[in-house]
Design an enzyme around this catalytic site. Structure first.
Site, PDB file in Angstrom:
ATOM      1  N   TRP A  55      78.677  61.234  21.713  1.00 51.41           N
ATOM      2  CA  TRP A  55      78.468  61.648  20.317  1.00 51.41           C
ATOM      3  C   TRP A  55      77.225  62.512  20.186  1.00 51.41           C
ATOM      4  O   TRP A  55      77.213  63.485  19.418  1.00 51.41           O
ATOM      5  CB  TRP A  55      78.375  60.433  19.403  1.00 51.41           C
TER       6      TRP A  55
ATOM      7  N   LYS B 202      82.585  51.465  11.616  1.00 52.76           N
ATOM      8  CA  LYS B 202      82.203  50.505  12.652  1.00 52.76           C
ATOM      9  C   LYS B 202      81.641  49.227  12.027  1.00 52.76           C
ATOM     10  O   LYS B 202      82.151  48.153  12.263  1.00 52.76           O
ATOM     11  CB  LYS B 202      81.190  51.125  13.613  1.00 52.76           C
TER      12      LYS B 202
ATOM     13  N   ASP C  46      71.747  59.210  14.103  1.00 52.60           N
ATOM     14  CA  ASP C  46      73.142  58.820  13.952  1.00 52.60           C
ATOM     15  C   ASP C  46      73.212  57.328  14.283  1.00 52.60           C
ATOM     16  O   ASP C  46      73.058  56.924  15.428  1.00 52.60           O
ATOM     17  CB  ASP C  46      74.004  59.645  14.918  1.00 52.60           C
TER      18      ASP C  46
HETATM   19  C1  LIG Z   1      82.342  56.847  15.811  1.00 49.87           C
HETATM   20  C2  LIG Z   1      81.096  57.638  15.958  1.00 49.87           C
HETATM   21  C3  LIG Z   1      80.977  58.933  15.424  1.00 49.87           C
HETATM   22  C4  LIG Z   1      82.129  59.668  14.776  1.00 49.87           C
HETATM   23  O1  LIG Z   1      82.436  59.187  13.540  1.00 49.87           O
HETATM   24  P1  LIG Z   1      83.542  59.891  12.625  1.00 49.87           P
HETATM   25  O2  LIG Z   1      83.434  59.162  11.342  1.00 49.87           O
HETATM   26  O3  LIG Z   1      84.864  59.722  13.325  1.00 49.87           O
HETATM   27  O4  LIG Z   1      83.202  61.326  12.520  1.00 49.87           O
HETATM   28  C5  LIG Z   1      79.765  59.571  15.542  1.00 49.87           C
HETATM   29  N1  LIG Z   1      78.720  58.980  16.150  1.00 49.87           N
HETATM   30  C6  LIG Z   1      78.809  57.751  16.701  1.00 49.87           C
HETATM   31  C7  LIG Z   1      77.616  57.145  17.375  1.00 49.87           C
HETATM   32  C8  LIG Z   1      79.993  57.043  16.616  1.00 49.87           C
HETATM   33  O5  LIG Z   1      80.086  55.816  17.147  1.00 49.87           O
END
Ligand SMILES: *Cc1c(COP(=O)(O)O)cnc(C)c1O
Length: 361
Positions: free
Chosen positions: A102, A197, A173
């Site tokens: 990511w 998540k 993030d």
């Molecule tokens: C799942 C995830 C994403 C992507 O999320 P989306 O909502 O599908 O764009 C980005 N960063 C991390 C660390 C993730 O676990």
């Protein structure tokens, strides 16, 4: 009804009580004669939900008035693009800490818009087994911001410290470990998370951003991609994902009723010590590739002696109602995502299955 033990990486497990509440509200919401889904995003019924979601987030994390709480569409991935669009000014650089898949995607979007730097990269042959230490961060004091990923969903690594980055805004993030424990928002200029998540359904990004950072954003980009647009309109510039925000409200209320983030952390630590304990107890068979100080409390990854055994493990686990254990295609092996809503009983069932499997392997 039989609900399985859900170890999915995302969308992921949600608290049963939250799902049942949504089921009750689905046809008629709080005596209003219509579903929450049918309410106007400008009406009183939805407005209350919207405001509660933001207020609960502020209360549970402890967010000061220096920050805006935003609910945006496009998930975490749209944030990868809008962060450099808004804050990577022409001729300036931004620092990216590379810790996984990511983080690389975030860097990729910034590269299309400017000249970001890589402030750290702990990979070997494309595989990450740890996050960098503070003294390994090669930071540019003139950078527009530092971007990091607190938990690496695919490789199962996690930061267990808040990096020190001086006066440069730190943007994180936190998609896969947002609210897994209490944290100090004041260490960050901005954090964001795809909701699917730890706190709700997919398609929604929760963004907490300092007001003074918002004001530095570019004004020559599409209005809908500017943070000031969403801040000025309380995340109601256009029709938001009302159902996802409603679900986040319910998850946060559930967290509050169950002791807040300190209690969430306690439950998560009980789960991780049980699972890592099982792996470490038979480390010749279950091999966790992640260095101990970088082990994730949310996504636990491990290998078995052969890919055939891994395949058999996942298959037999599924038959026993333990689902979502296959490692990401780029990492292989086994991955158990044990987010906030995964109960200790699910981890206990997994550990029990592992012991049985071990005897027949
Ligand atoms: C799942 C995830 C994403 C992507 O999320 P989306 O909502 O599908 O764009 C980005 N960063 C991390 C660390 C993730 O676990």
């Amino acid at each position: 009804m039989t609900r399985v033990h859900n170890f999915n990486a995302g969308p992921a497990a949600l608290p049963l009580a939250v799902l049942e509440r949504a089921q009750r509200d689905m046809v008629e919401f709080e005596g209003t004669g219509m579903s929450l889904l049918e309410h106007s995003h400008r009406g009183k019924a939805y407005e209350a939900v919207h405001n509660q979601a933001g207020a609960l987030l502020r209360e549970l994390v402890g967010i000061s008035d220096d920050y805006e709480v935003l609910f945006l569409q496009g998930g975490a991935s749209l944030q990868f693009a809008t962060i450099p669009m808004n804050f990577l000014h022409p001729g300036k650089s931004a620092d990216y800490v590379l810790t996984g898949v990511w983080a690389k995607k975030a860097l990729g979007e910034a590269k299309l818009l400017g000249k970001p730097r890589v402030a750290a990269d702990t990979s070997k042959d494309g595989v990450f087994t740890r996050v960098p230490r503070q003294d390994e961060l090669n930071l540019d004091p003139e950078a527009s911001y530092v971007h990091m990923t607190t938990n690496n969903t695919i490789f199962g690594t996690q930061f267990h410290y808040d990096p020190e980055v001086g006066k440069v805004p730190l943007i994180a993030d936190m998609s896969s470990d947002f609210m897994w424990k209490p944290f100090d928002m004041n260490r960050y200029a901005m954090v964001y998370a795809g909701a699917q998540k730890n706190i709700g359904p997919s398609g929604l990004a929760v963004v907490v951003i300092r007001k003074d950072l918002i004001t530095t954003g570019r004004k020559d980009i599409p209005v809908i991609l500017r943070y000031d647009t969403h801040a000025e309109n309380q995340s109601l510039f256009n029709t938001p994902n009302t159902f996802a925000i409603y679900m986040v409200r319910n998850v946060l209320e559930h967290v509050k009723e169950n002791g807040g983030l300190a209690a969430v952390e306690q439950r998560n630590r009980a789960k991780t010590s049980l699972l890592y304990g099982a792996l470490d107890g038979d480390a010749d068979f279950w091999r966790c590739p992640v260095e101990r100080e970088s082990r994730s409390t949310m996504n636990v990854v491990w290998r078995l002696p052969s890919e055939e055994l891994e395949e058999r493990f996942v298959k037999e686990a599924t038959k026993q109602g333990l689902v979502g254990l296959k490692g990401h295609r780029s990492a292989g092996g086994v991955r158990a995502s044990i987010y906030n809503a995964v109960p200790l009983e699910s981890v206990a069932a997994l550990v029990e299955f592992m012991a049985t499997f071990r005897k027949t392997a």
